[in-house]
Design an enzyme around this catalytic site. Sequence first.
Site, PDB file in Angstrom:
ATOM      1  N   HIS A 189      -9.735   8.009  -8.884  1.00 30.95           N
ATOM      2  CA  HIS A 189      -9.802   9.447  -9.122  1.00 30.95           C
ATOM      3  C   HIS A 189      -8.399  10.004  -8.940  1.00 30.95           C
ATOM      4  O   HIS A 189      -7.443   9.250  -8.697  1.00 30.95           O
ATOM      5  CB  HIS A 189     -10.805  10.101  -8.164  1.00 30.95           C
ATOM      6  CG  HIS A 189     -10.613   9.713  -6.728  1.00 30.95           C
ATOM      7  ND1 HIS A 189      -9.511  10.083  -5.999  1.00 30.95           N
ATOM      8  CD2 HIS A 189     -11.364   8.935  -5.897  1.00 30.95           C
ATOM      9  CE1 HIS A 189      -9.609   9.595  -4.779  1.00 30.95           C
ATOM     10  NE2 HIS A 189     -10.713   8.874  -4.686  1.00 30.95           N
ATOM     11  N   HIS A 241      -6.186   8.857  -5.964  1.00 35.18           N
ATOM     12  CA  HIS A 241      -5.482   7.590  -6.172  1.00 35.18           C
ATOM     13  C   HIS A 241      -4.280   7.795  -7.108  1.00 35.18           C
ATOM     14  O   HIS A 241      -3.199   7.273  -6.871  1.00 35.18           O
ATOM     15  CB  HIS A 241      -6.404   6.561  -6.836  1.00 35.18           C
ATOM     16  CG  HIS A 241      -7.592   6.151  -6.026  1.00 35.18           C
ATOM     17  ND1 HIS A 241      -8.881   6.451  -6.408  1.00 35.18           N
ATOM     18  CD2 HIS A 241      -7.700   5.465  -4.870  1.00 35.18           C
ATOM     19  CE1 HIS A 241      -9.733   5.953  -5.523  1.00 35.18           C
ATOM     20  NE2 HIS A 241      -9.046   5.343  -4.576  1.00 35.18           N
ATOM     21  N   SER A 272     -13.059  11.327  -3.351  1.00 36.89           N
ATOM     22  CA  SER A 272     -13.397  10.020  -2.788  1.00 36.89           C
ATOM     23  C   SER A 272     -14.266   9.274  -3.794  1.00 36.89           C
ATOM     24  O   SER A 272     -15.090   9.891  -4.488  1.00 36.89           O
ATOM     25  CB  SER A 272     -14.187  10.203  -1.489  1.00 36.89           C
ATOM     26  OG  SER A 272     -14.829   8.995  -1.141  1.00 36.89           O
ATOM     27  N   ARG A 311     -16.627   7.595  -3.079  1.00 38.22           N
ATOM     28  CA  ARG A 311     -18.010   7.677  -2.585  1.00 38.22           C
ATOM     29  C   ARG A 311     -18.675   9.012  -2.945  1.00 38.22           C
ATOM     30  O   ARG A 311     -19.890   9.132  -2.783  1.00 38.22           O
ATOM     31  CB  ARG A 311     -18.052   7.463  -1.075  1.00 38.22           C
ATOM     32  CG  ARG A 311     -17.719   6.035  -0.682  1.00 38.22           C
ATOM     33  CD  ARG A 311     -17.868   5.783   0.799  1.00 38.22           C
ATOM     34  NE  ARG A 311     -17.861   4.372   1.118  1.00 38.22           N
ATOM     35  CZ  ARG A 311     -16.801   3.702   1.597  1.00 38.22           C
ATOM     36  NH1 ARG A 311     -15.660   4.327   1.811  1.00 38.22           N
ATOM     37  NH2 ARG A 311     -16.887   2.412   1.852  1.00 38.22           N
TER      38      ARG A 311
HETATM   39  P1  AMP Z   1      -9.567   3.553  -1.488  1.00 37.24           P
HETATM   40  O1  AMP Z   1      -9.703   3.136  -2.909  1.00 37.24           O
HETATM   41  O2  AMP Z   1     -10.629   4.487  -1.026  1.00 37.24           O
HETATM   42  O3  AMP Z   1      -9.351   2.376  -0.568  1.00 37.24           O
HETATM   43  O4  AMP Z   1      -8.219   4.390  -1.390  1.00 37.24           O
HETATM   44  C1  AMP Z   1      -6.991   3.856  -1.809  1.00 37.24           C
HETATM   45  C2  AMP Z   1      -5.898   4.768  -1.364  1.00 37.24           C
HETATM   46  O5  AMP Z   1      -6.071   6.058  -1.940  1.00 37.24           O
HETATM   47  C3  AMP Z   1      -5.886   4.985   0.170  1.00 37.24           C
HETATM   48  O6  AMP Z   1      -4.542   4.981   0.639  1.00 37.24           O
HETATM   49  C4  AMP Z   1      -6.521   6.336   0.314  1.00 37.24           C
HETATM   50  O7  AMP Z   1      -6.121   7.032   1.479  1.00 37.24           O
HETATM   51  C5  AMP Z   1      -6.017   7.038  -0.935  1.00 37.24           C
HETATM   52  N1  AMP Z   1      -6.887   8.169  -1.259  1.00 37.24           N
HETATM   53  C6  AMP Z   1      -8.230   8.152  -1.387  1.00 37.24           C
HETATM   54  N2  AMP Z   1      -8.705   9.390  -1.632  1.00 37.24           N
HETATM   55  C7  AMP Z   1      -7.626  10.213  -1.652  1.00 37.24           C
HETATM   56  C8  AMP Z   1      -7.461  11.615  -1.837  1.00 37.24           C
HETATM   57  N3  AMP Z   1      -8.487  12.423  -2.054  1.00 37.24           N
HETATM   58  N4  AMP Z   1      -6.205  12.108  -1.785  1.00 37.24           N
HETATM   59  C9  AMP Z   1      -5.127  11.304  -1.558  1.00 37.24           C
HETATM   60  N5  AMP Z   1      -5.224   9.969  -1.375  1.00 37.24           N
HETATM   61  C10 AMP Z   1      -6.461   9.430  -1.412  1.00 37.24           C
END
Ligand code: AMP
Length: 293
Positions: A42, A45, A193, A195
Amino acid sequence: MTEGTAPSGNLVQTAGELSAIVRLVRRDGKRIGFVPTMGALHDGHLSLVRASLDECDYTVVSIYINPSQFGAGEDLQQYPRTLDADREAVQACGADLVFAPSSEEVYPPGYATWVEVGSVAEPLEGECRPGHFRGVATVVLKLLNMVAPDVAYFGQKDYQQALVVRRMVEDLNVPVAIRVCPIVREPDGLAMSSRNRYLSPQAREQAAVLWQSLCLAGRLVEQGQRDAEAIAEQVRRLILSAGPARIDYVALADPETLRPVARVEGTTVLALAVRIEGTRLIDNCLLHPPDAS
Ligand code: AMP
């Protein structure tokens, strides 16, 4: 791949292919930026990808749903898998390479080494999700070793995770700079997120209360409230007033050590984890008392 040039817009799935490419990129003197993700990308990322594009010459995005950071009964099986759309989004953004290894590649038979980060990994998520940060630290170190980036980008959304990664990189002399980028939010304030897509329309609407509760805490601090428990209590009340929810924690803590604070006298992190309709959401903000130095 043309002999001698670093390819662009590619998907690679093995550490061997990745390191062959990285070697060429390095030989060209390029600065490598790395964004580790679990996919279902999203704009949060993609903000990390953009930060890397701004600062680096070659951006690698990993997409890997790391089983070792999920506990029994968590959403590993259910976690969204959208590799084709993710590749398109990454490419449209202008990143150079997607690294999407299989679990056999990351944890081959006989795999037996784990990274345990100490105190900063223990409270909050560490307490609610035993073993979570052991899995995170291990996979992040492995990915950093495979990609060998100059800079790696993480989101403040996972505040504790960023602290754990910083600690690990410092303690284990990993030669990479860590950047932590701001939380990207939906128009109603809900932190983006992967999720969020689990939420029903009603729960999605209710979930905006997390952001409202962070804003309430900010206002309370601005108005002079310094008692951490009084702030946490108002935050909990507001969250529960929006509908059925289970609060895992609402914590006010030191922004570096994550030790709980009794009073908000300096910059303090407010972190929360809440389950709405069984979907576990986390969010956080920094509280800055106006009179703090
Ligand atoms: P994930 O795919 O959930 O493991 O997240 C990958 C990276 O993206 C991690 O460093 C998260 O902290 C970052 N991330 C996830 N959601 C957000 C958001 N809403 N804003 C900024 N960074 C994010």
